[in-house]
Design a protein around this motif. Structure first.
Motif, PDB file in Angstrom:
ATOM      1  N   HIS A 149      28.123  52.890  30.319  1.00 29.52           N
ATOM      2  CA  HIS A 149      29.232  51.962  30.948  1.00 29.52           C
ATOM      3  C   HIS A 149      29.895  52.580  32.112  1.00 29.52           C
ATOM      4  CE1 HIS A 149      28.545  49.446  27.435  1.00 29.52           C
ATOM      5  NE2 HIS A 149      28.655  50.484  26.802  1.00 29.52           N
ATOM      6  N   GLU A 150      30.442  51.729  32.972  1.00 22.76           N
ATOM      7  CA  GLU A 150      31.228  52.493  34.171  1.00 22.76           C
ATOM      8  C   GLU A 150      32.620  51.994  34.289  1.00 22.76           C
ATOM      9  OE1 GLU A 150      28.603  51.130  37.338  1.00 22.76           O
ATOM     10  OE2 GLU A 150      27.124  52.830  36.680  1.00 22.76           O
ATOM     11  N   VAL A 151      33.515  52.659  34.851  1.00 21.74           N
ATOM     12  CA  VAL A 151      35.041  52.416  35.199  1.00 21.74           C
ATOM     13  C   VAL A 151      34.979  52.997  36.461  1.00 21.74           C
ATOM     14  CG1 VAL A 151      35.469  52.474  32.622  1.00 21.74           C
ATOM     15  CG2 VAL A 151      35.805  54.585  33.976  1.00 21.74           C
ATOM     16  N   GLU A 152      36.434  52.688  37.047  1.00 19.03           N
ATOM     17  CA  GLU A 152      36.696  53.062  38.320  1.00 19.03           C
ATOM     18  C   GLU A 152      37.964  53.885  38.282  1.00 19.03           C
ATOM     19  OE1 GLU A 152      34.555  49.848  41.506  1.00 19.03           O
ATOM     20  OE2 GLU A 152      36.545  49.443  40.740  1.00 19.03           O
ATOM     21  N   THR A 153      38.063  54.756  38.968  1.00 20.79           N
ATOM     22  CA  THR A 153      39.104  55.886  39.264  1.00 20.79           C
ATOM     23  C   THR A 153      39.575  55.922  40.747  1.00 20.79           C
ATOM     24  OG1 THR A 153      38.181  57.063  37.161  1.00 20.79           O
ATOM     25  CG2 THR A 153      39.907  58.164  38.689  1.00 20.79           C
ATOM     26  N   VAL A 154      40.561  55.765  40.988  1.00 18.70           N
ATOM     27  CA  VAL A 154      41.207  55.922  42.525  1.00 18.70           C
ATOM     28  C   VAL A 154      42.206  57.038  42.581  1.00 18.70           C
ATOM     29  CG1 VAL A 154      42.289  54.599  44.113  1.00 18.70           C
ATOM     30  CG2 VAL A 154      40.883  53.359  42.651  1.00 18.70           C
ATOM     31  N   TYR A 155      41.812  57.758  43.594  1.00 19.83           N
ATOM     32  CA  TYR A 155      42.971  58.852  44.297  1.00 19.83           C
ATOM     33  C   TYR A 155      43.357  58.578  45.387  1.00 19.83           C
ATOM     34  CZ  TYR A 155      44.524  63.273  46.279  1.00 19.83           C
ATOM     35  OH  TYR A 155      45.196  64.155  46.947  1.00 19.83           O
ATOM     36  N   ILE A 156      44.637  58.595  45.557  1.00 18.79           N
ATOM     37  CA  ILE A 156      45.524  58.061  46.554  1.00 18.79           C
ATOM     38  C   ILE A 156      46.165  59.214  47.265  1.00 18.79           C
ATOM     39  CG2 ILE A 156      47.375  56.345  47.542  1.00 18.79           C
ATOM     40  CD1 ILE A 156      46.650  54.943  44.586  1.00 18.79           C
ATOM     41  N   THR A 200      28.670  47.511  37.287  1.00 13.90           N
ATOM     42  CA  THR A 200      27.981  47.091  36.141  1.00 13.90           C
ATOM     43  C   THR A 200      28.328  45.708  35.611  1.00 13.90           C
ATOM     44  OG1 THR A 200      28.942  48.443  34.485  1.00 13.90           O
ATOM     45  CG2 THR A 200      27.031  49.285  35.582  1.00 13.90           C
ATOM     46  N   GLU A 201      29.376  45.364  35.843  1.00 14.43           N
ATOM     47  CA  GLU A 201      29.827  44.002  35.253  1.00 14.43           C
ATOM     48  C   GLU A 201      29.413  42.897  35.857  1.00 14.43           C
ATOM     49  OE1 GLU A 201      31.313  40.781  34.063  1.00 14.43           O
ATOM     50  OE2 GLU A 201      32.402  41.176  35.897  1.00 14.43           O
ATOM     51  N   ARG A 202      28.246  42.202  35.367  1.00 14.30           N
ATOM     52  CA  ARG A 202      27.337  41.338  36.050  1.00 14.30           C
ATOM     53  C   ARG A 202      27.957  39.699  36.013  1.00 14.30           C
ATOM     54  NH1 ARG A 202      25.917  44.608  39.644  1.00 14.30           N
ATOM     55  NH2 ARG A 202      24.375  46.212  38.576  1.00 14.30           N
ATOM     56  N   GLU A 203      28.927  39.524  35.177  1.00 10.91           N
ATOM     57  CA  GLU A 203      29.276  38.167  35.076  1.00 10.91           C
ATOM     58  C   GLU A 203      30.385  37.961  36.259  1.00 10.91           C
ATOM     59  OE1 GLU A 203      30.735  36.077  30.968  1.00 10.91           O
ATOM     60  OE2 GLU A 203      32.478  36.389  32.083  1.00 10.91           O
ATOM     61  N   ARG A 204      29.966  36.944  36.890  1.00 13.65           N
ATOM     62  CA  ARG A 204      30.896  36.335  38.159  1.00 13.65           C
ATOM     63  C   ARG A 204      31.446  35.124  37.595  1.00 13.65           C
ATOM     64  NH1 ARG A 204      30.449  40.854  38.670  1.00 13.65           N
ATOM     65  NH2 ARG A 204      29.519  41.885  40.491  1.00 13.65           N
ATOM     66  N   LYS A 205      32.754  35.112  37.808  1.00 11.45           N
ATOM     67  CA  LYS A 205      33.321  33.832  37.643  1.00 11.45           C
ATOM     68  C   LYS A 205      33.806  32.983  38.818  1.00 11.45           C
ATOM     69  CE  LYS A 205      35.423  34.958  33.007  1.00 11.45           C
ATOM     70  NZ  LYS A 205      36.749  34.987  32.375  1.00 11.45           N
ATOM     71  N   SER A 206      33.775  31.771  38.789  1.00  8.51           N
ATOM     72  CA  SER A 206      34.228  30.871  40.068  1.00  8.51           C
ATOM     73  C   SER A 206      35.810  31.085  40.155  1.00  8.51           C
ATOM     74  CB  SER A 206      33.469  29.463  39.931  1.00  8.51           C
ATOM     75  OG  SER A 206      34.057  28.841  38.990  1.00  8.51           O
ATOM     76  N   ARG A 207      36.188  30.495  41.255  1.00  5.26           N
ATOM     77  CA  ARG A 207      37.635  30.296  41.246  1.00  5.26           C
ATOM     78  C   ARG A 207      38.015  29.245  40.280  1.00  5.26           C
ATOM     79  NH1 ARG A 207      41.702  30.992  45.597  1.00  5.26           N
ATOM     80  NH2 ARG A 207      40.093  31.874  46.802  1.00  5.26           N
ATOM     81  N   LYS A 208      37.393  28.254  40.192  1.00  2.60           N
ATOM     82  CA  LYS A 208      37.718  27.303  39.184  1.00  2.60           C
ATOM     83  C   LYS A 208      37.791  27.595  37.881  1.00  2.60           C
ATOM     84  CE  LYS A 208      36.516  22.982  40.054  1.00  2.60           C
ATOM     85  NZ  LYS A 208      35.607  21.760  40.142  1.00  2.60           N
TER      86      LYS A 208
END
Length: 393
Positions: free
Chosen positions: A112-119, A377-385
């Protein structure tokens, strides 16, 4: 409002069994590390000393090789190497924004993958870390909320994000050198504002932050760590008592009708219940104010009336209001408030006696800004609706 049900009943929030193999020492508290060493043959009389030695190597100097721990005997180093590992999550991708923001795509156990951000900023460097893979809260303005929850991160995977960022920044001191010897830190602050709701993973977040705050290791002050919650009321006082860090609340609305749509957890613990918990927060004071995070959404929550209501709602709570221009993402059902409208909103709050800084968007060009994080890796894409339907808009 009282609620005797478990904080969450979603079985997906229970950490999955990690792969068999050597025990990873990263993420073990001092007590757990002591017990683990004793269980593998370290004499009890030596255990406290061994914990102190290993702790410094791992968390103060960033050493991952037992054989490099030169104040331990060669035989003991070999025993450690056979039974244990020192492993942090893997950086699989790094993007650097034009403004210097770094976004790491981090792989954890199970692929699994997550995101980390350095500012980076002039006077500090802030690391935004994740506590879950995905999120259950489905806040309509948040990209992470469109990704289904997979599991909680372990304490090792949480503190491991701090460690891998220090790796990338080249910030570990040489063995024998104190953490603050070489001047100001590049990584000086932590915010638990990445993927997930930290208070739905309380024990692992607590243990990871205790490790991060330990004076013989990474040694960040509790006042340099901010935990952001959407309002898990039963865990709020516990945060002060067991973690002791600064508290931020994802607020974003001044009526239950609007907050129910923007932050659906409000249907469980509404504004009044949340504010009652914050008024009773043990650590709230003028020197340790609670931060109210308020994302500015055009024609949704940005009117003068909203600003005045917000001031009335938080009366009596030592607080500051952090105004966040909405960071758009593909398919987002909202738009950013006009800049003049944000400034007008901030001015009303400021004149009422509250600090109302407007957060400068950072890392937008690499989708690293507040509310934009979502693992690759999250492949589900939701439409705006679909997103609007989920949010009840």
């Amino acid at each position: 409002m009282t609620d005797t049900a478990p904080i969450t009943q979603d079985v997906l929030t229970i950490p999955r069994k990690l792969p068999d193999g050597p025990t990873n020492l990263v993420g073990l508290t001092r007590d757990a590390l002591r017990e683990t060493l004793i269980a593998h043959g370290t004499p009890e009389k030596q255990a406290k000393m061994r914990v102190n030695q290993i702790w410094q190597w791992i968390y103060q100097w960033g050493v991952r090789d037992f054989h490099a721990m030169t104040n331990l005997s060669k035989a003991y180093r070999a025993e450690l190497d056979e039974a244990f590992t020192i492993a942090v999550p893997e950086i699989v991708d790094k993007q650097v924004s034009a403004d210097g923001t770094r976004k790491y795509l981090v792989r954890i156990a199970g692929g699994h993958e997550v995101e980390t951000v350095y500012i980076p900023e002039e006077d500090r460097g802030t690391l935004c870390i994740s506590s879950q893979v995905g999120c259950t809260l489905t806040c309509s303005f948040c990209h992470t909320g469109t990704q289904k929850l997979v599991r909680n991160l372990t304490a090792g995977e949480i503190v491991g994000q701090v460690m891998l960022a220090r790796d990338d920044l080249g910030e570990w001191p040489q063995p024998g050198v104190g953490s603050g010897t070489d001047g100001p830190r590049l990584l000086s602050n932590i915010v638990l504002m990445g993927m997930g709701e930290p208070l739905y993973n309380f024990d692992n977040v607590r243990d990871a932050m205790k490790i991060t705050m330990d004076g013989e290791g990474i040694a960040l002050s509790r006042r340099r760590i901010t935990l952001s919650t959407s309002g898990v009321v039963p865990q709020i006082a516990k945060t002060a008592e067991e973690i002791g860090c600064m508290l931020a609340v994802s607020f974003h609305a001044t009526t239950d009708e609007v907050r129910d749509k923007l932050v659906p957890i409000n249907k469980k613990w509404n504004i009044e219940t949340l504010l009652d918990a914050l008024r009773a927060y043990p650590k709230a004071s003028n020197s340790e104010r609670i931060t109210f995070e308020y994302v500015m959404l055009k024609d949704i929550n940005d009117s003068d009336e909203d600003a005045r209501r917000l001031v009335q709602l938080i009366k009596g709570i030592p607080a500051k209001i952090n105004l966040i221009p909405f960071n758009e993402w593909p398919g987002a059902p909202h738009a950013r408030s006009d800049w003049l409208r944000i400034e007008r909103f901030a001015d009303i709050i400021y004149k009422a006696g509250y600090a109302s800084p407007i957060r400068t968007p950072r890392g937008e060009d690499i989708m690293a800004a507040c509310g934009q994080l979502k693992s690759a890796t999250e492949r589900e894409r939701k439409s705006r609706k679909e997103i609007e339907a989920d949010a009840g808009l």
